[in-house]
Design a protein around this motif. Structure first.
Motif, mmCIF file in Angstrom:
data_model
loop_
_atom_site.group_PDB
_atom_site.id
_atom_site.type_symbol
_atom_site.label_atom_id
_atom_site.label_comp_id
_atom_site.label_asym_id
_atom_site.label_seq_id
_atom_site.Cartn_x
_atom_site.Cartn_y
_atom_site.Cartn_z
ATOM 1 N N LEU A 1 -2.944 8.299 0.257
ATOM 2 C CA LEU A 1 -2.115 7.500 -0.641
ATOM 3 C C LEU A 1 -0.669 7.479 -0.145
ATOM 4 C CD1 LEU A 1 -1.965 5.846 -3.238
ATOM 5 C CD2 LEU A 1 -1.538 7.979 -4.479
ATOM 6 N N ASP A 2 -0.198 8.580 0.393
ATOM 7 C CA ASP A 2 1.173 8.631 0.930
ATOM 8 C C ASP A 2 1.374 7.592 2.036
ATOM 9 O OD1 ASP A 2 2.064 10.564 -0.778
ATOM 10 O OD2 ASP A 2 1.794 12.234 0.624
ATOM 11 N N GLU A 3 0.371 7.427 2.900
ATOM 12 C CA GLU A 3 0.492 6.451 3.988
ATOM 13 C C GLU A 3 0.514 5.022 3.451
ATOM 14 O OE1 GLU A 3 -1.797 9.133 7.415
ATOM 15 O OE2 GLU A 3 -2.589 7.167 6.845
ATOM 16 N N LEU A 4 -0.266 4.769 2.429
ATOM 17 C CA LEU A 4 -0.274 3.438 1.815
ATOM 18 C C LEU A 4 1.073 3.149 1.152
ATOM 19 C CD1 LEU A 4 -1.934 0.909 0.948
ATOM 20 C CD2 LEU A 4 -2.492 2.153 -1.147
ATOM 21 N N VAL A 5 1.597 4.119 0.446
ATOM 22 C CA VAL A 5 2.891 3.966 -0.216
ATOM 23 C C VAL A 5 3.992 3.714 0.814
ATOM 24 C CG1 VAL A 5 4.664 5.190 -1.540
ATOM 25 C CG2 VAL A 5 2.263 5.287 -2.271
ATOM 26 N N ALA A 6 3.966 4.464 1.903
ATOM 27 C CA ALA A 6 4.982 4.296 2.953
ATOM 28 C C ALA A 6 4.910 2.914 3.571
ATOM 29 C CB ALA A 6 4.786 5.364 4.030
ATOM 30 N N ALA A 7 3.712 2.393 3.762
ATOM 31 C CA ALA A 7 3.548 1.060 4.350
ATOM 32 C C ALA A 7 4.121 -0.013 3.443
ATOM 33 C CB ALA A 7 2.072 0.790 4.627
ATOM 34 N N ASP A 8 3.898 0.108 2.130
ATOM 35 C CA ASP A 8 4.440 -0.897 1.214
ATOM 36 C C ASP A 8 5.958 -0.781 1.099
ATOM 37 O OD1 ASP A 8 3.613 -3.032 -0.846
ATOM 38 O OD2 ASP A 8 5.001 -1.759 -1.967
ATOM 39 N N ARG A 9 6.470 0.420 1.148
ATOM 40 C CA ARG A 9 7.927 0.589 1.073
ATOM 41 C C ARG A 9 8.609 0.017 2.312
ATOM 42 N NH1 ARG A 9 8.140 6.768 -1.366
ATOM 43 N NH2 ARG A 9 8.013 6.165 -3.575
ATOM 44 N N ALA A 10 7.904 0.050 3.441
ATOM 45 C CA ALA A 10 8.479 -0.509 4.676
ATOM 46 C C ALA A 10 8.613 -2.024 4.578
ATOM 47 C CB ALA A 10 7.613 -0.129 5.871
ATOM 48 N N LYS A 11 7.666 -2.675 3.867
ATOM 49 C CA LYS A 11 7.709 -4.125 3.663
ATOM 50 C C LYS A 11 7.375 -4.404 2.199
ATOM 51 C CE LYS A 11 6.321 -5.421 8.368
ATOM 52 N NZ LYS A 11 5.319 -6.178 9.175
ATOM 53 N N PRO A 12 8.343 -4.230 1.305
ATOM 54 C CA PRO A 12 8.074 -4.345 -0.138
ATOM 55 C C PRO A 12 7.462 -5.698 -0.513
ATOM 56 C CG PRO A 12 10.248 -3.418 0.256
ATOM 57 C CD PRO A 12 9.748 -3.891 1.583
ATOM 58 N N GLY A 13 6.389 -5.623 -1.286
ATOM 59 C CA GLY A 13 5.764 -6.833 -1.784
ATOM 60 C C GLY A 13 4.860 -7.548 -0.803
ATOM 61 N N SER A 14 4.645 -6.976 0.373
ATOM 62 C CA SER A 14 3.843 -7.657 1.397
ATOM 63 C C SER A 14 2.353 -7.360 1.269
ATOM 64 C CB SER A 14 4.317 -7.246 2.792
ATOM 65 O OG SER A 14 4.113 -5.848 3.004
ATOM 66 N N MET A 15 2.003 -6.347 0.487
ATOM 67 C CA MET A 15 0.606 -5.926 0.402
ATOM 68 C C MET A 15 0.018 -6.308 -0.954
ATOM 69 S SD MET A 15 -0.950 -2.152 1.252
ATOM 70 C CE MET A 15 0.196 -2.022 2.626
ATOM 71 N N ILE A 16 -1.214 -6.831 -0.948
ATOM 72 C CA ILE A 16 -1.856 -7.225 -2.194
ATOM 73 C C ILE A 16 -2.979 -6.265 -2.538
ATOM 74 C CG2 ILE A 16 -1.281 -9.658 -1.887
ATOM 75 C CD1 ILE A 16 -4.160 -10.134 -0.989
ATOM 76 N N PHE A 17 -3.311 -6.244 -3.824
ATOM 77 C CA PHE A 17 -4.470 -5.463 -4.259
ATOM 78 C C PHE A 17 -5.320 -6.312 -5.197
ATOM 79 C CE2 PHE A 17 -1.617 -4.674 -7.856
ATOM 80 C CZ PHE A 17 -2.473 -4.605 -8.954
ATOM 81 N N GLY A 18 -6.614 -6.089 -5.135
ATOM 82 C CA GLY A 18 -7.549 -6.795 -6.005
ATOM 83 C C GLY A 18 -7.949 -5.932 -7.180
ATOM 84 N N SER A 19 -8.385 -6.598 -8.256
ATOM 85 C CA SER A 19 -8.875 -5.890 -9.436
ATOM 86 C C SER A 19 -9.947 -6.731 -10.116
ATOM 87 C CB SER A 19 -7.737 -5.615 -10.422
ATOM 88 O OG SER A 19 -7.466 -6.767 -11.200
ATOM 89 N N ALA A 20 -10.540 -6.183 -11.168
ATOM 90 C CA ALA A 20 -11.562 -6.914 -11.928
ATOM 91 C C ALA A 20 -10.956 -7.988 -12.808
ATOM 92 C CB ALA A 20 -12.361 -5.939 -12.777
#
Length: 323
Positions: free
Chosen positions: A139-158
């Protein structure tokens, strides 16, 4: 002369009462429908279909499971809320029903108050997962990636206001990142897009992701719960990773339209209690990462009250809007 109309009305009322009593005694005398407000092949659907076999045997009647996905469970929930309160159309509801009033404030019906609880069924942890081809191992690596490019990553849900949506929003809120939401008509289609690489991240329940974690297609980074699920013992909880407040699992429970006779609710509850005692059903649910819950009517009401107390202030803070 005026006595006879009164007697006739009294006799008519008595006949209606006797007919109603007879109808209740015969319940169920035809097929009972359980509406699943999510797409087929998701965890809610799989749990419901597993339950339907044992519940039908306990009721002595066939159970039909019908999927009515869309709007984060709103479509299926509304269908049941507006159905005849006779016990023949019931809903597999859940934590989503606690969330819906905060997102759809214009509703002319209430996702909780317009139902009567029949009984809790099962509970599953919620998780955050990534496509196994992504570089994120924690989770730390995912958080760091989004902080490097804020708003660039999407997530899906139901869908909007589902537990899978709210888990990711809570992560956004707590660690100050900006994962962008893409709602689906259920977890199953979102999982398909996750495996295909169309989305890099999704929040889901454990049952909906467990088979793909086991096959190596999906990597689960964290799970809700006070302790790790036995089905995913290698996956840390959010609490272990320093994120408090993310211990709520995805509970599921049967509800009937408000106004359903108590005698019918009691029959359904007794059949549910018998069904959940089945070792075969417990084994099936365990393979989905689910554990059975106390099906008593009191336990259902207590769970809803507790969830409203926890989530109402959180949802007001997040101020989610229909998307």
């Amino acid at each position: 002369m005026k006595l006879f109309p009164t007697l006739r009305r009294g006799a008519l009322a008595l006949m209606i009462g006797l007919c109603s009593t007879a109808a209740l005694a015969e319940y169920p005398d035809r097929v009972v429908r359980i509406v699943v407000p999510f797409a087929a092949a998701g965890s809610t659907d799989l749990v419901t279909r597993a339950l339907a076999v044992e519940l039908g045997a306990a009721l002595g009647q066939n159970i039909v499971v019908e999927n009515k996905p869309g709007a984060g469970s709103l479509i299926g929930s509304e269908l049941v809320a507006k159905s005849d309160p006779d016990g023949y159309t019931i809903l597999m509801a859940g934590l989503t029903n606690v969330f819906l009033p905060h997102v759809h404030k214009e509703l002319k019906w209430h996702p909780l108050d317009d139902f009567v609880g029949v009984g809790l069924v099962a509970d599953l942890p919620n998780v955050i997962a990534v496509n196994a081809r992504t570089p994120y191992k924690s989770l730390d690596e995912l958080v760091a990636a989004d902080r490097a490019k804020p708003g660039s990553m999407i997530f899906g849900s139901a869908g909007v206001a589902t537990p899978s949506h709210l888990v990711c929003e809570m992560i956004n809120h707590q660690v100050k990142i900006k994962l962008q939401h893409v709602p689906y008509k259920g977890n199953a289609p979102a999982v398909n897009d996750l495996m295909a690489g169309h989305i890099p991240v999704m929040c889901n329940n454990l049952g909906g992701t467990l088979p793909y974690m086991q096959s190596g297609q999906i990597r689960i980074l964290a799970q809700t719960g006070k302790t790790r699920s036995a089905a995913a013992a290698d996956v840390p909880t959010f609490a272990e990773l320093g994120l408090p407040g993310l211990d709520a699992g995805l509970w599921m429970g049967l509800v009937a339209p408000k106004g359903t006779p108590q005698a019918v609710v009691n029959k359904l509850n007794a059949a549910l209690t018998k069904a959940l005692a089945s070792p075969a059903l417990r084994e099936k649910l365990g393979r989905l990462g689910a554990s059975t819950l106390n099906p008593s009517l009191a336990a259902f009401d207590e769970r809803v009250k507790a969830d409203r107390k926890v989530w109402d202030p959180v949802l007001k803070t997040l101020d989610l809007k229909t998307q």
